[in-house]
Design a protein around this motif. Structure first.
Motif, PDB file in Angstrom:
ATOM      1  N   THR A 162      30.948 -14.634  11.335  1.00  0.00           N
ATOM      2  CA  THR A 162      31.938 -14.509  10.536  1.00  0.00           C
ATOM      3  C   THR A 162      32.180 -13.720   9.446  1.00  0.00           C
ATOM      4  OG1 THR A 162      30.091 -15.292   9.472  1.00  0.00           O
ATOM      5  CG2 THR A 162      30.703 -16.889  10.211  1.00  0.00           C
ATOM      6  N   VAL A 163      31.953 -12.901   9.870  1.00  0.00           N
ATOM      7  CA  VAL A 163      32.226 -11.048   9.431  1.00  0.00           C
ATOM      8  C   VAL A 163      33.666 -10.924   9.860  1.00  0.00           C
ATOM      9  CG1 VAL A 163      29.827 -10.168   8.523  1.00  0.00           C
ATOM     10  CG2 VAL A 163      30.014  -9.432  11.055  1.00  0.00           C
ATOM     11  N   PHE A 164      33.828 -10.977  10.947  1.00  0.00           N
ATOM     12  CA  PHE A 164      35.312 -10.932  11.978  1.00  0.00           C
ATOM     13  C   PHE A 164      35.886 -12.088  11.310  1.00  0.00           C
ATOM     14  CE2 PHE A 164      32.266  -9.046  14.654  1.00  0.00           C
ATOM     15  CZ  PHE A 164      31.571  -7.350  13.995  1.00  0.00           C
ATOM     16  N   GLY A 165      37.128 -11.382  10.601  1.00  0.00           N
ATOM     17  CA  GLY A 165      38.708 -12.057  10.858  1.00  0.00           C
ATOM     18  C   GLY A 165      39.221 -11.751  11.397  1.00  0.00           C
ATOM     19  N   VAL A 166      39.016 -12.571  12.560  1.00  0.00           N
ATOM     20  CA  VAL A 166      39.845 -11.586  14.071  1.00  0.00           C
ATOM     21  C   VAL A 166      41.116 -13.202  14.284  1.00  0.00           C
ATOM     22  CG1 VAL A 166      39.399 -11.844  16.363  1.00  0.00           C
ATOM     23  CG2 VAL A 166      37.901 -10.557  15.110  1.00  0.00           C
ATOM     24  N   PRO A 167      42.370 -12.448  14.629  1.00  0.00           N
ATOM     25  CA  PRO A 167      43.290 -13.496  14.494  1.00  0.00           C
ATOM     26  C   PRO A 167      42.878 -13.990  16.168  1.00  0.00           C
ATOM     27  CG  PRO A 167      44.348 -11.299  14.703  1.00  0.00           C
ATOM     28  CD  PRO A 167      42.739 -11.048  14.467  1.00  0.00           C
ATOM     29  N   LYS A 168      43.609 -15.104  16.205  1.00  0.00           N
ATOM     30  CA  LYS A 168      43.115 -15.684  17.874  1.00  0.00           C
ATOM     31  C   LYS A 168      42.850 -15.922  18.700  1.00  0.00           C
ATOM     32  CE  LYS A 168      43.350 -20.961  17.754  1.00  0.00           C
ATOM     33  NZ  LYS A 168      44.059 -21.813  17.512  1.00  0.00           N
ATOM     34  N   ASN A 169      45.116 -14.911  18.091  1.00  0.00           N
ATOM     35  CA  ASN A 169      44.960 -14.117  19.767  1.00  0.00           C
ATOM     36  C   ASN A 169      44.920 -13.294  20.284  1.00  0.00           C
ATOM     37  OD1 ASN A 169      46.267 -13.176  18.188  1.00  0.00           O
ATOM     38  ND2 ASN A 169      48.765 -13.416  18.215  1.00  0.00           N
ATOM     39  N   GLU A 170      44.039 -12.026  19.208  1.00  0.00           N
ATOM     40  CA  GLU A 170      43.424 -11.262  20.048  1.00  0.00           C
ATOM     41  C   GLU A 170      41.779 -11.423  20.280  1.00  0.00           C
ATOM     42  OE1 GLU A 170      44.608  -7.619  17.713  1.00  0.00           O
ATOM     43  OE2 GLU A 170      45.886  -8.836  16.757  1.00  0.00           O
ATOM     44  N   PRO A 171      41.165 -12.084  21.093  1.00  0.00           N
ATOM     45  CA  PRO A 171      39.488 -12.441  21.105  1.00  0.00           C
ATOM     46  C   PRO A 171      38.943 -11.162  21.680  1.00  0.00           C
ATOM     47  CG  PRO A 171      40.804 -13.784  22.449  1.00  0.00           C
ATOM     48  CD  PRO A 171      42.244 -12.871  21.507  1.00  0.00           C
ATOM     49  N   ASP A 172      39.479 -10.157  22.326  1.00  0.00           N
ATOM     50  CA  ASP A 172      38.773  -9.089  22.968  1.00  0.00           C
ATOM     51  C   ASP A 172      38.560  -7.895  21.792  1.00  0.00           C
ATOM     52  OD1 ASP A 172      39.643 -10.350  25.649  1.00  0.00           O
ATOM     53  OD2 ASP A 172      40.832  -8.575  26.408  1.00  0.00           O
ATOM     54  N   ILE A 173      39.524  -8.349  20.569  1.00  0.00           N
ATOM     55  CA  ILE A 173      38.604  -7.420  20.171  1.00  0.00           C
ATOM     56  C   ILE A 173      37.708  -6.676  19.310  1.00  0.00           C
ATOM     57  CG2 ILE A 173      39.258  -8.558  17.237  1.00  0.00           C
ATOM     58  CD1 ILE A 173      40.937  -5.923  16.892  1.00  0.00           C
TER      59      ILE A 173
END
Lengths: 184, 285
Positions: A162-173
């Motif tokens: 949850t510390v990462f606010g990751v865009p849904k289309n960039e899961p590889d990040i």
């Protein structure tokens, strides 16, 4: 089984606040989980990486409420560490190879999966009077632990926090080599 | 909140006291405002909802409905007809008779008022095999050859059975553990038990049945409501703990274990998890 004591442990941060009736609500929601449940949280991410739960972080004026998107309980891929509920009947223990004070809310889900069991986000609103500044950023130590998690739980379906606010289309990040390219 | 009951019982039939007992239990619980359903078997897939109380007679082996709160009602010697001889330690056990099991009694009235001596002319005899089939005693016939056999299928109704017993002088039974013995006595028959005669405690204990069922309800409801919750917290700032978590509107009876500044989160949390074995209200490590 730790039969002499409690059935359910609520591991919580010192700055969490629980309103009257929370315990009853939580136990009711826990009772809806399948027998395979080992750990549960009130806020975390679903299997698609979307934030999930009903929660108030007092640093943010609005409350988290993903009820429009989620029908609880929701299978989780990680929890915020503010509240982690443990099924004491399962004899669960955190993997102590993980040092520090972060991402155990991710690791406990990975451990549950490794045991062939399950982790869930339940609908049990509570409040986090958090004072950690939003300027916090993952440091080298965090990066080392994150990499350790990926190296240790290679077969995990998903590793997220949850510390990462990751865009849904960039899961590889979320992969350590992409997140911390210099250290890898 | 009242926990509902699920009673596993065969299809109702009047000629089995055990079956009648299970359905009488259902009626008694309904009368007291509890939700009750009867389940006649298990497909192995459907499981009892959490929070419910599953009642099994002794003839059901194991816990096929995977109930979290299980009450076992021992209505005959364990394992004699079917089922296990020993029960899981977590089960709450009640028994129809202390002869069957060392557990609190739960005995319900099963003999209707029409089982009484009508003082009518009598002749001849009748006999009952029942569970005597399992003892071998029936191989050595002890009843008169003209005695009429009472079977599971005949007489068809309880009323007809009472009327029939009022017509016979002697009732022979190869089953020494049947309420039919008491029913025959109540109808004025002379009773001959083939084999060892068991003393009936039916009349004595049935007087107390209301308190027995109240006790059954109290114990099973308490067990169903026993999910125990504890809190655990790692503290590195007492002020924040005092100002926030300690102000939570949680029942003060709920245990809260705390741990000061552990070496790591995982080590600290594991210590807290281990502390749940302790009964202390607030523990420090």
């Amino acid at each position: 089984m730790e039969a002499e004591g409690a059935d359910i442990a609520v591991l919580t941060h010192q700055d969490m606040f629980f309103r009257q009736g929370w315990v009853e609500l939580m136990t009711e929601k826990i009772s809806e989980l399948p027998d395979s449940w080992v750990v549960a949280g009130v806020i975390g991410k679903d299997m698609e990486g979307n934030i999930c739960g009903k929660f108030h972080d007092t640093r943010i004026p609005l409350q988290f409420n993903t009820g429009h998107r989620h029908s609880f309980p929701v299978a989780a891929c990680c929890f915020d560490e503010a509240v982690i509920i443990v099924n004491l009947k399962k004899g669960f223990r955190f993997d102590e190879r993980l040092d520090g004070f972060d991402i155990y809310g991710t690791m406990c889900v990975l451990q549950a999966w490794e045991r062939g069991e399950t982790a869930w986000i339940i609908e049990a609103f509570c409040e986090h009077y958090c004072t950690r500044p939003f300027t916090w950023f993952p440091d080298e130590e965090f990066a080392r632990r994150w990499k350790w998690l990926w190296d240790t739980y290679k077969d995990a379906t998903k590793i997220d926090s949850t510390v990462f606010g990751v865009p849904k289309n960039e899961p590889d990040i979320l992969k350590p080599e992409n997140m911390f390219p210099e250290e890898m | 909140m009242k926990a509902p009951y699920i009673i596993m019982a065969p299809e109702y039939r009047h000629n089995s006291a055990g079956v009648r007992a299970l359905y009488r239990l259902k009626d008694e619980l309904l009368k007291r405002g509890y939700r009750v359903s009867v389940c006649q078997g298990s497909d192995g897939k459907w499981t009892a909802p959490r929070g419910s109380i599953v009642v099994y007679p002794e003839i059901v082996p194991g816990n096929p409905l995977k109930g979290k709160t299980v009450a076992r009602w021992v209505l005959n010697y364990p394992g004699l007809l079917d089922g296990d001889k020993e029960y899981d330690k977590s089960e709450i056990i009640f028994t129809w008779s202390e002869l069957y099991y060392d557990a609190p009694l739960l005995m319900l009235p099963l003999i209707e008022d029409f089982f009484r001596d009508e003082k009518r002319p009598r002749s001849g005899s009748c006999f009952w095999v029942g569970k005597g089939l399992y003892t071998g005693l029936v191989n050595d016939q002890k009843h008169p050859s003209d005695a009429v056999e009472i079977t599971y299928a005949w007489p068809e109704t309880r009323e007809e059975l009472a009327k029939f017993l009022n017509e016979k002088e002697v009732f022979y039974t190869y089953d020494n553990n049947t309420l039919l013995t008491r029913e025959a006595e109540m109808c004025g028959c002379k009773v001959v038990v083939i084999g060892e005669k068991l003393e009936s405690d039916y009349d004595e204990f049935i007087r107390d049945y209301e308190s027995q069922i109240e006790r059954f309800i109290e114990v099973t409801q308490k067990a169903a409501d026993k999910v125990k919750v504890s809190f655990g917290v790692m503290i590195n700032d007492w002020q924040r703990y005092d100002m926030v978590l300690r102000q939570s509107e949680i029942d003060p009876a709920i245990h809260c274990h705390w741990l000061k500044s552990p070496e790591s989160a995982t080590k600290g949390l594991n210590k807290l998890l281990a502390l749940w074995k302790l009964r202390a209200r607030i523990s420090q490590s």
